[in-house]
Design an enzyme around this catalytic site. Sequence first.
Site, PDB file in Angstrom:
ATOM      1  N   LYS A   1       5.480  -3.231  -8.881  1.00 27.28           N
ATOM      2  CA  LYS A   1       4.514  -4.317  -9.069  1.00 27.28           C
ATOM      3  C   LYS A   1       3.249  -3.774  -9.726  1.00 27.28           C
ATOM      4  CE  LYS A   1       1.732  -7.675  -6.623  1.00 27.28           C
ATOM      5  NZ  LYS A   1       1.340  -8.300  -5.369  1.00 27.28           N
TER       6      LYS A   1
ATOM      7  N   GLU B   1       5.668   7.555  -6.051  1.00 25.12           N
ATOM      8  CA  GLU B   1       7.110   7.822  -5.941  1.00 25.12           C
ATOM      9  C   GLU B   1       7.857   7.290  -7.159  1.00 25.12           C
ATOM     10  OE1 GLU B   1       5.162   6.548  -3.609  1.00 25.12           O
ATOM     11  OE2 GLU B   1       5.797   7.133  -1.586  1.00 25.12           O
TER      12      GLU B   1
ATOM     13  N   GLY C   1       4.861  -7.599  -2.795  1.00 25.24           N
ATOM     14  CA  GLY C   1       6.009  -6.722  -3.045  1.00 25.24           C
ATOM     15  C   GLY C   1       7.195  -7.053  -2.159  1.00 25.24           C
ATOM     16  N   ARG C   2       6.947  -7.266  -0.867  1.00 27.20           N
ATOM     17  CA  ARG C   2       8.046  -7.507   0.070  1.00 27.20           C
ATOM     18  C   ARG C   2       8.596  -8.926  -0.033  1.00 27.20           C
ATOM     19  NH1 ARG C   2       3.244  -6.411   2.267  1.00 27.20           N
ATOM     20  NH2 ARG C   2       2.182  -7.913   3.595  1.00 27.20           N
TER      21      ARG C   2
ATOM     22  N   GLU D   1       5.393  -4.801   7.693  1.00 27.42           N
ATOM     23  CA  GLU D   1       4.269  -4.635   6.764  1.00 27.42           C
ATOM     24  C   GLU D   1       3.434  -5.920   6.764  1.00 27.42           C
ATOM     25  OE1 GLU D   1       4.500  -3.898   2.260  1.00 27.42           O
ATOM     26  OE2 GLU D   1       4.460  -1.867   3.025  1.00 27.42           O
TER      27      GLU D   1
ATOM     28  N   HIS E   1      28.847   0.074  19.603  1.00 26.59           N
ATOM     29  CA  HIS E   1      29.266   1.400  20.052  1.00 26.59           C
ATOM     30  C   HIS E   1      28.134   2.402  19.964  1.00 26.59           C
ATOM     31  CE1 HIS E   1      33.476   0.113  20.246  1.00 26.59           C
ATOM     32  NE2 HIS E   1      33.116  -0.678  19.241  1.00 26.59           N
TER      33      HIS E   1
ATOM     34  N   LYS F   1      -1.338   7.419   1.768  1.00 23.85           N
ATOM     35  CA  LYS F   1      -1.146   7.646   0.332  1.00 23.85           C
ATOM     36  C   LYS F   1      -2.289   8.494  -0.216  1.00 23.85           C
ATOM     37  CE  LYS F   1       0.862   3.205  -1.082  1.00 23.85           C
ATOM     38  NZ  LYS F   1       0.624   2.013  -1.879  1.00 23.85           N
TER      39      LYS F   1
HETATM   40  O1  F6P Z   1       3.049   1.171  -0.035  1.00 22.01           O
HETATM   41  C1  F6P Z   1       3.392  -0.127   0.221  1.00 22.01           C
HETATM   42  C2  F6P Z   1       3.635  -0.902  -1.032  1.00 22.01           C
HETATM   43  O2  F6P Z   1       2.451  -1.287  -1.594  1.00 22.01           O
HETATM   44  C3  F6P Z   1       4.525  -2.097  -0.738  1.00 22.01           C
HETATM   45  O3  F6P Z   1       3.848  -3.184  -0.273  1.00 22.01           O
HETATM   46  C4  F6P Z   1       5.222  -2.276  -2.022  1.00 22.01           C
HETATM   47  O4  F6P Z   1       6.364  -3.062  -1.870  1.00 22.01           O
HETATM   48  C5  F6P Z   1       5.524  -0.856  -2.394  1.00 22.01           C
HETATM   49  O5  F6P Z   1       4.376  -0.153  -1.979  1.00 22.01           O
HETATM   50  C6  F6P Z   1       5.808  -0.577  -3.830  1.00 22.01           C
HETATM   51  O6  F6P Z   1       4.764  -0.978  -4.653  1.00 22.01           O
HETATM   52  P1  F6P Z   1       4.959  -1.185  -6.200  1.00 22.01           P
HETATM   53  O7  F6P Z   1       6.000  -2.237  -6.394  1.00 22.01           O
HETATM   54  O8  F6P Z   1       3.623  -1.570  -6.721  1.00 22.01           O
HETATM   55  O9  F6P Z   1       5.430   0.127  -6.786  1.00 22.01           O
END
Ligand code: F6P
Length: 556
Positions: free
Chosen positions: A208, A214, A278-279, A364, A395, A519
């Site tokens: 987003k 990452e 995002g979620r 979240e 199980h 972060k």
């Molecule tokens: O670190 C949490 C977050 O901001 C989430 O809310 C989001 O889904 C995820 O990181 C990834 O963010 P982006 O889509 O901006 O890479």
Amino acid sequence: MQSPVDATTTEAWGRLSALAHDYRPDLRTWFAEDPGRTERLTHTAGDLFVDLSKNWIDGSVQEALVDLADQVHLTDRIDAMFRGDRINVTEDRSVLHTALRKPAGHSLVVDGKDVVADVHAELEKMYAFARRVRSGEWRGVTGKTIRTIVNIGIGGSDLGPVMAYEALKPYGQLGLECRFISNIDPTDAAEKTFLLDPETTLVIVASKTFTTLETLTNARIVKSWLLTSLRDRGAIVEGQENEAVAKHFVAVSTALDKVAAFGIDPANAFGFWEWVGGRYSVDSAVGTSLAVYIGPDNFEAFLAGFHVMDEHFRTAPIEENVPALMGLLNVWYNNFHGAQSHAVLPYAQYLHRFAAYLQQLTMESNGKSVRWDGTPVTTDTGEIFWGEPGTNGQHAFYQLIHQGTRLIPADFIAVANPANPTRDGENDVHELFLGNFFAQTKALAFGRTADEVRAEGVREELVSARVFAGNKPTTSIMAPELSPSVLGQLIALYEHITFTQGVVWGIDSFDQWGVELGKAMAKDLTPAVSGDEAAIEAQDQSTKALIRYYRAERHG
Ligand code: F6P
């Protein structure tokens, strides 16, 4: 800014407290004495058949929960969300994931823009791309058709797509597969690119913000892997890199300027908007990998499923409103009976990533200690969501749900029609499977008394260990089949359950400031981890010792 109603000061909250005091659920008696209980407490929402009757609910509790919804103005909040009010106050944003699934031709004007028209323009662009990849028209730099989609993203840019990809395997195009890289642990990219053919691979970088460490790191790693592998096999020559990236990389983001800066042609980028959290984004362009895999028609059906549940949530009276009732029941268990977690147990192997997806959606969203006006919450928020598919969970951890000391409300999910009908001799295996689904909620609700155990001939000293107290609350959710539409309905159901709980607690369910500190610290720690003595010395004693251990043990 209008402050949220403090739910704990409402008349309904007081009534619920009084009802909860010395509450003795007795599902055996309630069922025996009230033959209409299940019929009364079963609701349909779209294709979902939702049986609430094995919950701790009776007329007085239901009435008080519905009154609580009224007293915290749940309906007004629902209207505000659907209307596009800036209910994400800490980020000053509208919350309009529901606009992502409004049918073409509908309209919703926010800040002078018809967001539904924008949504459909972007969907058409994504569908056109999906068609080109599926038909083989989109080819890699060496002219080969695409066989593997690699989605690089994390959190909402990963969990929804991977969950839905796994859930909708029967709807995928044969010969296409998706892989998902999320973790910055380099093992993730290494494993997912292992033995992968770069000539037939298309990478979708989904972020987003297009700033996530990452995702950008993994995107660079995979870009370098792709170009090196193509060069090593003589598929491209020096100078062909940009062409290769253009044919093998597309992006999904709200920040198209940053996409260009990364080196991906914005013509190969699919956008969405800051009013999609995002979620809450699997039904936006974040679902591009899914749209390619299942195709535009199935993706449309997926969106239509969300919309069915949206309309139910928006229009059904609270006493028949499934997401609202389930959210209110969660409040009842959390705030009045001390439940700290909630299990989601799909009896559908294809939903094996559903609980992982829900963890971000619910935790979240509702893991908050302040309300939307910045004042402290007045009661507990945000229970822990977890789960695994049945029967595997039976199980593993069901022992604790059946006989442990903690209250764990659970949602059981199953479909009538199996995707893979199978017989084992005389047996329809789906029926063996569903037998477990029906048996578990029955055992949890009604248990087994000491007298029943004795009647089975169990020795007296073993009776107590074999007793099941029962009265463990469950909700059963059934659907005809796990279709794209039903999956959309299920996701929207949990989105709106989460929203309902957030409204009762007065919190902003759409920000996530709690992920920021870690972060920032990870970034600040980089020099110390890399061995900068002054930076190591500046750390607290525990962090210093851990970094020193790492530096001493790291080979090479
Ligand atoms: O670190 C949490 C977050 O901001 C989430 O809310 C989001 O889904 C995820 O990181 C990834 O963010 P982006 O889509 O901006 O890479």
